[in-house]
Design an enzyme around this catalytic site. Sequence first.
Site, PDB file in Angstrom:
ATOM      1  N   ASP A   7     -33.054  14.988  10.600  1.00 27.19           N
ATOM      2  CA  ASP A   7     -33.414  14.070  11.678  1.00 27.19           C
ATOM      3  C   ASP A   7     -32.128  14.075  12.214  1.00 27.19           C
ATOM      4  O   ASP A   7     -31.187  13.707  12.236  1.00 27.19           O
ATOM      5  CB  ASP A   7     -33.663  12.660  10.754  1.00 27.19           C
ATOM      6  CG  ASP A   7     -33.727  11.512  12.040  1.00 27.19           C
ATOM      7  OD1 ASP A   7     -34.573  11.652  12.707  1.00 27.19           O
ATOM      8  OD2 ASP A   7     -33.189  10.354  11.599  1.00 27.19           O
ATOM      9  N   GLU A  68     -36.989  17.277  13.510  1.00 31.30           N
ATOM     10  CA  GLU A  68     -37.879  16.352  14.343  1.00 31.30           C
ATOM     11  C   GLU A  68     -37.856  16.652  15.539  1.00 31.30           C
ATOM     12  O   GLU A  68     -36.694  16.977  16.365  1.00 31.30           O
ATOM     13  CB  GLU A  68     -37.216  14.845  14.322  1.00 31.30           C
ATOM     14  CG  GLU A  68     -38.228  13.933  15.140  1.00 31.30           C
ATOM     15  CD  GLU A  68     -37.529  12.472  15.147  1.00 31.30           C
ATOM     16  OE1 GLU A  68     -37.225  11.875  16.070  1.00 31.30           O
ATOM     17  OE2 GLU A  68     -37.610  11.933  13.874  1.00 31.30           O
ATOM     18  N   ASP A 141     -31.882   7.360   8.698  1.00 36.13           N
ATOM     19  CA  ASP A 141     -32.010   8.692   9.022  1.00 36.13           C
ATOM     20  C   ASP A 141     -31.944   9.800   7.689  1.00 36.13           C
ATOM     21  O   ASP A 141     -32.806  10.785   7.858  1.00 36.13           O
ATOM     22  CB  ASP A 141     -30.424   9.219   9.443  1.00 36.13           C
ATOM     23  CG  ASP A 141     -30.049   7.997  10.727  1.00 36.13           C
ATOM     24  OD1 ASP A 141     -30.330   8.188  11.844  1.00 36.13           O
ATOM     25  OD2 ASP A 141     -29.297   7.134  10.208  1.00 36.13           O
TER      26      ASP A 141
END
Length: 194
Positions: A7, A68, A141
């Site tokens: 992330d 991501e 996160d």
Amino acid sequence: MIILGVDPGLTRCGVGVIEAGAHRRLSFIHVDVVRSSPDISQDLRLLAVYNGLAEKMERFAPDAVSIERVFAQSNRNTVLGTAQAAGMAMLAAAQRGIPVALHTPTEAKLAITGNGQAEKIQVERMVTRILNLSKMPTPADAADALALAICHALRPSGALQGGEREQHLTPAQRQWAEAAQKSSRRRINADRGM
């Protein structure tokens, strides 16, 4: 197959590592956050993120890295730092010959909860349940990184291998199939004591 989820973020970059076994059985391996201080220059922050991600990739030797996909946000500074951190993850993976897949937050939410518009807490609860964790991973996160790894493991197209079907695979699907074969060979060799 070992999957490392990222992330991306400049201050906090979530890292989650899972193993996808037979019948898509998922097991938790590791979760952490790579940090960089906002008090240092941008180049040194990116170096800190890169070094942290490179260390995780060396330590866990993933078969695939799931990152991501960065999309436009209203805060231009945030999206720039996020995109740069994602670039550091892609660079670290490419240097090690590890296939990279990019997944949007909507794809991850859909894979985890069945709802592409799910709230963060719903995703965190499902990550906890899927990986059979005793508590939700923190900070957010870290949970998001695990969600990205799970999303990659649960892709229905990821299991396609061999024969004519392989000719119709996208480049990302082909990389997935190659990583799965490499992981199988590594396990077979380990079992044989090679």
